[in-house]
Design a protein around this motif. Structure first.
Motif, mmCIF file in Angstrom:
data_model
loop_
_atom_site.group_PDB
_atom_site.id
_atom_site.type_symbol
_atom_site.label_atom_id
_atom_site.label_comp_id
_atom_site.label_asym_id
_atom_site.label_seq_id
_atom_site.Cartn_x
_atom_site.Cartn_y
_atom_site.Cartn_z
ATOM 1 N N ILE A 248 0.752 1.219 12.285
ATOM 2 C CA ILE A 248 -0.154 1.899 11.349
ATOM 3 C C ILE A 248 0.363 3.295 11.020
ATOM 4 O O ILE A 248 0.308 3.743 9.860
ATOM 5 N N ASP A 249 0.886 3.982 12.021
ATOM 6 C CA ASP A 249 1.338 5.370 11.825
ATOM 7 C C ASP A 249 2.560 5.488 10.929
ATOM 8 O O ASP A 249 2.916 6.592 10.516
ATOM 9 N N ASN A 250 3.221 4.371 10.626
ATOM 10 C CA ASN A 250 4.345 4.405 9.693
ATOM 11 C C ASN A 250 3.893 4.743 8.276
ATOM 12 O O ASN A 250 4.720 5.116 7.446
ATOM 13 N N PHE A 251 2.599 4.586 8.012
ATOM 14 C CA PHE A 251 2.104 4.697 6.642
ATOM 15 C C PHE A 251 1.240 5.946 6.471
ATOM 16 O O PHE A 251 0.604 6.413 7.414
ATOM 17 N N PRO A 252 1.182 6.488 5.249
ATOM 18 C CA PRO A 252 0.328 7.650 4.993
ATOM 19 C C PRO A 252 -1.150 7.272 5.131
ATOM 20 O O PRO A 252 -1.505 6.092 4.989
ATOM 21 N N PRO A 253 -2.019 8.253 5.400
ATOM 22 C CA PRO A 253 -3.442 7.963 5.658
ATOM 23 C C PRO A 253 -4.119 7.135 4.575
ATOM 24 O O PRO A 253 -4.965 6.279 4.887
ATOM 25 N N GLN A 255 -3.043 4.716 2.946
ATOM 26 C CA GLN A 255 -2.658 3.294 2.991
ATOM 27 C C GLN A 255 -3.047 2.616 4.292
ATOM 28 O O GLN A 255 -2.937 1.397 4.410
ATOM 29 N N GLN A 256 -3.505 3.374 5.272
ATOM 30 C CA GLN A 256 -3.664 2.816 6.613
ATOM 31 C C GLN A 256 -4.764 1.760 6.716
ATOM 32 O O GLN A 256 -4.618 0.790 7.467
ATOM 33 N N ASP A 257 -5.853 1.907 5.968
ATOM 34 C CA ASP A 257 -6.892 0.875 6.003
ATOM 35 C C ASP A 257 -6.370 -0.456 5.490
ATOM 36 O O ASP A 257 -6.657 -1.519 6.064
ATOM 37 N N ILE A 259 -3.239 -1.450 5.550
ATOM 38 C CA ILE A 259 -2.267 -1.979 6.515
ATOM 39 C C ILE A 259 -2.990 -2.568 7.724
ATOM 40 O O ILE A 259 -2.582 -3.611 8.255
ATOM 41 N N ARG A 260 -4.068 -1.916 8.170
ATOM 42 C CA ARG A 260 -4.849 -2.486 9.284
ATOM 43 C C ARG A 260 -5.354 -3.878 8.921
ATOM 44 O O ARG A 260 -5.280 -4.820 9.732
ATOM 45 N N SER A 261 -5.878 -4.008 7.732
ATOM 46 C CA SER A 261 -6.392 -5.305 7.290
ATOM 47 C C SER A 261 -5.289 -6.346 7.209
ATOM 48 O O SER A 261 -5.450 -7.494 7.645
ATOM 49 N N GLN A 262 -4.158 -5.934 6.668
ATOM 50 C CA GLN A 262 -3.016 -6.843 6.538
ATOM 51 C C GLN A 262 -2.497 -7.255 7.910
ATOM 52 O O GLN A 262 -2.237 -8.437 8.172
ATOM 53 N N LEU A 263 -2.347 -6.281 8.813
ATOM 54 C CA LEU A 263 -1.855 -6.570 10.165
ATOM 55 C C LEU A 263 -2.820 -7.475 10.910
ATOM 56 O O LEU A 263 -2.403 -8.406 11.619
#
Length: 360
Positions: A248-253, A255-257, A259-263
């Protein structure tokens, strides 16, 4: 044994393989050092390395292109083989104006999964059709061997197309029921990102990404898993919670929601592993943590609560999960590793001690 000359790399390799060393370190002013059962030991039958020795070995191991990279960047990765001995991953770097060399020893034959002493649940990940599986741990924890054994299992059991992107290639796969195409960074593609941008156009069923190094690499891995591919990769993290945080920390704030959903949707499992000396110091024993992506795990990832994953792992035995500390305690109870070694490796020393106290 007879003296081994400091510029005779083949003799060093032959002796290291015979002694079942995992690594060789060559640096100016020191005797060649072998890593045996996680400890460095000098090659007593040799002399300290000279500046000319390490330079000569570096030149012998690299082609002109790699030598140019070394001169420009001060560090380079490569690999090479020796008939009858094995395959070797080599890192050459500058220190104090001279070359130092680290060599990792890889056998030619890919170990069968059942010979590695890993939990059988990990084998199930090789039989998935899609999703993301991460093998994590520090350098030298056996990640590459675990991945190679899983790819070999797929190669033996399924008719599919496997593509690996590695830096450098470590284990060489032969085509069996599957075809396995291996791309090496620097030789077959200039970078991970360039290799991965086109990978979905190459009709893969299974993708192995040597390491998820940056935002672009992670994004492509998630997209590939989301579009119906089985993706394996590694991270230099210890534990599932830290692995999720790192991704998650690879991405800017902003985009993080997403990425969490995708992961949460694509992740199938995280295996964290270490290699720990046995109680008699005769071998290295794999210690693992396994997280399987159950609905509860997916919800915690989606809700941004990875710190709660440890509780799920500790109580998830029915789904094949276990924590690193629980595995350490089990190996201590069986007498395979010393309690002091287990305690020094434990993530939560208080929890580990509670597990030990229940046994003794």
């Amino acid at each position: 044994m007879p003296e081994i000359k400091t510029n005779d790399l083949d003799a060093m390799l032959e002796y290291a393989v015979k002694m079942k060393a995992t690594d060789i370190h060559l640096t100016v002013g020191s005797k060649p050092m072998l890593r045996l059962r996680s400890l460095l030991q000098p090659l007593e039958s040799s002399q300290p390395m000279s500046q000319e020795d390490t330079r000569e070995i570096a030149v012998a191991c690299l082609d002109e292109e790699k030598l140019a990279v070394l001169k420009q960047n001060g560090v380079v990765d490569s690999s090479f083989s020796r008939n009858g001995l094995g395959r070797f991953r080599i890192n050459i770097y500058k220190q104090r104006g001279t070359y130092a060399i680290a060599i990792r020893i890889q056998p030619f034959v890919i170990p069968k999964f059942d010979s590695l002493g890993l939990p059988p649940v990990i084998k199930n990940f090789a039989r998935l059709k899609k999703g993301l599986v991460l093998i994590t741990g520090v350098t030298g924890s056996g990640k590459s061997t675990t991945l190679a054994s899983l790819i070999d299992l797929i190669n033996e059991e399924r008719q599919c197309h496997v593509i690996t992107v590695e830096d450098p290639i470590e284990y060489l796969h032969k085509h069996k029921r599957s075809i396995v195409n291996q791309r090496e960074i620097g030789m077959d593609a200039p970078s991970f990102s360039v290799a991965l941008r086109s990978i979905l156009r190459e009709d893969p069923d299974v993708i192995l990404i040597g390491e998820m190094r940056d935002m672009e690499t992670v994004g492509i891995a998630l997209t590939a898993a989301e579009t119906g591919h089985l993706v394996f990769s590694t991270l230099h993290t210890v534990g599932a919670a830290k692995t999720v945080d790192r991704i998650i920390d690879n991405f800017p704030p902003n985009q993080q929601d997403q990425i969490r959903s995708q992961l949460a949707t694509v992740l199938e499992g995280v295996v964290s592993q270490q290699l720990v000396p046995s109680a008699d110091r005769s071998r290295l024993i794999p210690v693992t943590e396994v997280m399987v992506a159950t609905p509860a795990v997916r919800n915690l990832i989606r809700e941004g609560k990875p710190h709660m994953l440890n509780s799920i792992i500790q109580t998830g035995a029915n789904e094949g999960m276990h924590s690193l500390d629980a595995n350490l305690a089990e190996l201590c109870f069986k007498g395979l590793i010393a309690k002091e070694e287990g305690l020094s490796r434990a993530q939560d020393k208080q929890y580990f001690q509670q597990l030990i106290n229940k046994r003794w």
